[in-house]
Scaffold this motif. Structure first.
Motif: not given
Ligand code: RP5
Length: 175
Positions: A13-14, A16-17, A44, A67-69, A91
């Motif tokens: 998702g980012s 950051s993952d 997004r 993967g996502a958080g 994540v």
């Molecule tokens: C999720 O939001 C992403 O998978 C990530 O784990 C989390 C934070 O994203 P960032 O704000 O670091 O881009 O969609």
């Protein structure tokens, strides 16, 4: 949309993952399985997610690791848009330590499965993806068997060292 040819799609998702998801990438590299790595956000870049998931099988992918958080909708939404097996990686998050991610990914409704690994365990997602491929590729299956043998051997080596050193010296050499 990426044109990389890979058997395994690793999406997140980012960026950051990525530190978490590198565990899955490393397994693909270890087993010489091609993978394509992409940032695809359910929230997004929703249209990019739809395009990615709907074309994944046509582009030659066999398995997707997602993967996502947090509100981790990416694995489930991708699973709903592709006939390919999807492995979800929860994540870890700052406030809820990834329990939010785990619950978001694992509680899928009947009919749309996501194979969910432990929080942060992208390595297992990579291994599971490789094993799915290996079921149709005898040489890869053999490498999975060899990998398991190395795990067994590493435990036996530790046991031998424990017996030789005793637990106190073993503990001191661990720190
Ligand atoms: C999720 O939001 C992403 O998978 C990530 O784990 C989390 C934070 O994203 P960032 O704000 O670091 O881009 O969609």
């Amino acid at each position: 949309m990426t044109n990389d040819q890979g058997q395994i799609g690793i999406i997140m998702g980012s960026d950051s993952d990525l530190p978490t998801m590198q565990g899955a990438i490393a397994i693909c590299e270890e087993f010489d399985v091609s993978c394509e790595v992409a940032i695809v956000s359910a929230h997004r870049t929703p249209q990019r997610m739809v395009d990615y998931a709907q074309t994944a099988h046509q582009r030659g992918l066999k398995v997707i690791i997602a993967g996502a958080g947090g509100a981790a909708h990416l694995p489930g939404m991708v699973a709903s848009l592709t006939p390919l097996p999807v492995i979800g990686v929860p994540v870890s998050t700052r406030h809820l330590q990834g329990v939010d991610s785990l619950y978001s990914i694992v509680q899928m409704p009947a009919g749309i499965p996501v194979a969910t690994v432990a929080i942060g365990n992208a390595k297992n997602a990579g291994l599971l993806a490789v094993q799915i491929l290996a079921s149709q590729q005898p040489e890869l299956l053999e490498r999975v068997q060899q990998y398991r043998q190395t795990l067994t051997q590493s435990v036996m080596d530790k046991q031998a060292a424990l017996e030789k050193l005793g637990y106190q010296q073993y503990l001191s050499q661990m720190s």
